[in-house]
Motif scaffolding. Structure first.
Motif, mmCIF file in Angstrom:
data_model
loop_
_atom_site.group_PDB
_atom_site.id
_atom_site.type_symbol
_atom_site.label_atom_id
_atom_site.label_comp_id
_atom_site.label_asym_id
_atom_site.label_seq_id
_atom_site.Cartn_x
_atom_site.Cartn_y
_atom_site.Cartn_z
ATOM 1 N N ARG A 1 42.689 17.107 28.300
ATOM 2 C CA ARG A 1 41.405 16.424 28.148
ATOM 3 C C ARG A 1 41.251 15.954 26.705
ATOM 4 O O ARG A 1 41.587 16.680 25.773
ATOM 5 C CB ARG A 1 40.264 17.353 28.536
ATOM 6 C CG ARG A 1 40.194 17.587 30.020
ATOM 7 C CD ARG A 1 39.033 18.511 30.420
ATOM 8 N NE ARG A 1 39.044 18.720 31.846
ATOM 9 C CZ ARG A 1 39.858 19.546 32.484
ATOM 10 N NH1 ARG A 1 40.736 20.238 31.800
ATOM 11 N NH2 ARG A 1 39.809 19.695 33.792
ATOM 12 N N TYR A 2 40.714 14.748 26.571
ATOM 13 C CA TYR A 2 40.527 14.142 25.259
ATOM 14 C C TYR A 2 39.110 13.587 25.159
ATOM 15 O O TYR A 2 38.590 13.031 26.116
ATOM 16 C CB TYR A 2 41.510 12.980 25.047
ATOM 17 C CG TYR A 2 42.958 13.385 25.172
ATOM 18 C CD1 TYR A 2 43.672 13.838 24.069
ATOM 19 C CD2 TYR A 2 43.614 13.327 26.400
ATOM 20 C CE1 TYR A 2 45.002 14.223 24.178
ATOM 21 C CE2 TYR A 2 44.939 13.710 26.525
ATOM 22 C CZ TYR A 2 45.629 14.145 25.414
ATOM 23 O OH TYR A 2 46.940 14.536 25.526
ATOM 24 N N THR A 3 38.521 13.733 23.984
ATOM 25 C CA THR A 3 37.279 13.046 23.679
ATOM 26 C C THR A 3 37.679 11.688 23.115
ATOM 27 O O THR A 3 38.468 11.617 22.165
ATOM 28 C CB THR A 3 36.446 13.841 22.661
ATOM 29 O OG1 THR A 3 36.175 15.136 23.210
ATOM 30 C CG2 THR A 3 35.143 13.126 22.346
ATOM 31 N N VAL A 4 37.164 10.620 23.724
ATOM 32 C CA VAL A 4 37.624 9.268 23.409
ATOM 33 C C VAL A 4 36.475 8.401 22.911
ATOM 34 O O VAL A 4 35.364 8.469 23.430
ATOM 35 C CB VAL A 4 38.237 8.615 24.680
ATOM 36 C CG1 VAL A 4 38.530 7.146 24.449
ATOM 37 C CG2 VAL A 4 39.489 9.356 25.107
ATOM 38 N N THR A 5 36.781 7.592 21.895
ATOM 39 C CA THR A 5 35.874 6.525 21.494
ATOM 40 C C THR A 5 36.688 5.229 21.469
ATOM 41 O O THR A 5 37.824 5.217 21.000
ATOM 42 C CB THR A 5 35.235 6.767 20.109
ATOM 43 O OG1 THR A 5 36.258 6.983 19.148
ATOM 44 C CG2 THR A 5 34.305 7.956 20.145
ATOM 45 N N ILE A 6 36.096 4.188 22.006
ATOM 46 C CA ILE A 6 36.722 2.868 22.027
ATOM 47 C C ILE A 6 35.833 1.939 21.207
ATOM 48 O O ILE A 6 34.610 1.925 21.379
ATOM 49 C CB ILE A 6 36.907 2.361 23.466
ATOM 50 C CG1 ILE A 6 37.875 3.287 24.213
ATOM 51 C CG2 ILE A 6 37.417 0.917 23.476
ATOM 52 C CD1 ILE A 6 38.095 2.949 25.670
ATOM 53 N N SER A 7 36.464 1.174 20.317
ATOM 54 C CA SER A 7 35.713 0.278 19.435
ATOM 55 C C SER A 7 34.927 -0.744 20.252
ATOM 56 O O SER A 7 35.261 -1.044 21.399
ATOM 57 C CB SER A 7 36.659 -0.443 18.471
ATOM 58 O OG SER A 7 37.561 -1.261 19.196
ATOM 59 N N SER A 8 33.889 -1.292 19.650
ATOM 60 C CA SER A 8 33.029 -2.247 20.353
ATOM 61 C C SER A 8 33.779 -3.511 20.772
ATOM 62 O O SER A 8 33.427 -4.140 21.763
ATOM 63 C CB SER A 8 31.817 -2.620 19.504
ATOM 64 O OG SER A 8 32.244 -3.183 18.277
ATOM 65 N N ASP A 9 34.862 -3.873 20.038
ATOM 66 C CA ASP A 9 35.645 -5.048 20.439
ATOM 67 C C ASP A 9 36.717 -4.703 21.478
ATOM 68 O O ASP A 9 37.433 -5.578 21.957
ATOM 69 C CB ASP A 9 36.266 -5.747 19.231
ATOM 70 C CG ASP A 9 37.304 -4.903 18.507
ATOM 71 O OD1 ASP A 9 37.615 -3.768 18.952
ATOM 72 O OD2 ASP A 9 37.819 -5.374 17.462
ATOM 73 N N GLY A 10 36.836 -3.408 21.827
ATOM 74 C CA GLY A 10 37.766 -2.980 22.872
ATOM 75 C C GLY A 10 39.228 -2.976 22.472
ATOM 76 O O GLY A 10 40.100 -2.867 23.319
ATOM 77 N N LYS A 11 39.520 -3.036 21.174
ATOM 78 C CA LYS A 11 40.908 -3.137 20.721
ATOM 79 C C LYS A 11 41.466 -1.857 20.114
ATOM 80 O O LYS A 11 42.668 -1.741 19.897
ATOM 81 C CB LYS A 11 41.044 -4.275 19.712
ATOM 82 C CG LYS A 11 40.758 -5.642 20.311
ATOM 83 C CD LYS A 11 40.895 -6.727 19.287
ATOM 84 C CE LYS A 11 40.582 -8.079 19.901
ATOM 85 N NZ LYS A 11 40.694 -9.160 18.920
ATOM 86 N N THR A 12 40.609 -0.896 19.809
ATOM 87 C CA THR A 12 41.046 0.352 19.179
ATOM 88 C C THR A 12 40.456 1.534 19.927
ATOM 89 O O THR A 12 39.273 1.537 20.261
ATOM 90 C CB THR A 12 40.601 0.411 17.700
ATOM 91 O OG1 THR A 12 41.103 -0.736 17.025
ATOM 92 C CG2 THR A 12 41.116 1.664 17.016
#
Length: 119
Positions: free
Chosen positions: A91-102
């Motif tokens: 399990r991972y806590t994930v954040t995705i940048s607002s532009d969806g690239k990172t």
């Protein structure tokens, strides 16, 4: 009259049923991502809309691919599969940048952190 009412109610009940197969996958994760920590090779993670994924690893002259199942609710990524005959779940806590690239993820058990870029 009661029969018509019962048939109508049953019709609404059946119409409201639908497949929930993709309800546990936030679409922001879909596609192929490459890890930016190259200390143990290049890892390309692919997440498909059916909850199946694969990871291609290239480390010098060695290259291999493994498959997994996953779910992602927009915050927590759960990856499960079999490695060397043993089942695992990470399990991972994930954040995705607002532009969806990172994408940044942190292993909820061991604190492993990595940055991935959308390919």
């Amino acid at each position: 009259m009661p029969i018509i009412m019962m048939v109508t109610m049953l019709s609404f009940g059946f119409a409201s049923c639908s497949s929930d197969d993709d309800d546990n996958i936030d679409s922001s994760i879909l596609g192929t991502w490459e890890e930016q920590n190259y200390y143990d090779g290049i890892w390309q993670w692919t997440f498909n809309s059916n909850g199946k994924g694969s990871c291609k690893v290239v480390d010098g002259k060695i290259s291999y691919t493994f498959s997994y199942d996953f779910s992602f609710d927009g915050k927590t990524l759960t990856i499960s599969g079999t490695e060397d005959g043993k089942k695992y779940t990470d399990r991972y806590t994930v954040t995705i940048s607002s532009d969806g690239k990172t994408m940044n993820w942190v292993d909820t058990d061991g604190g492993y952190k990595t940055v991935l870029k959308k390919v």
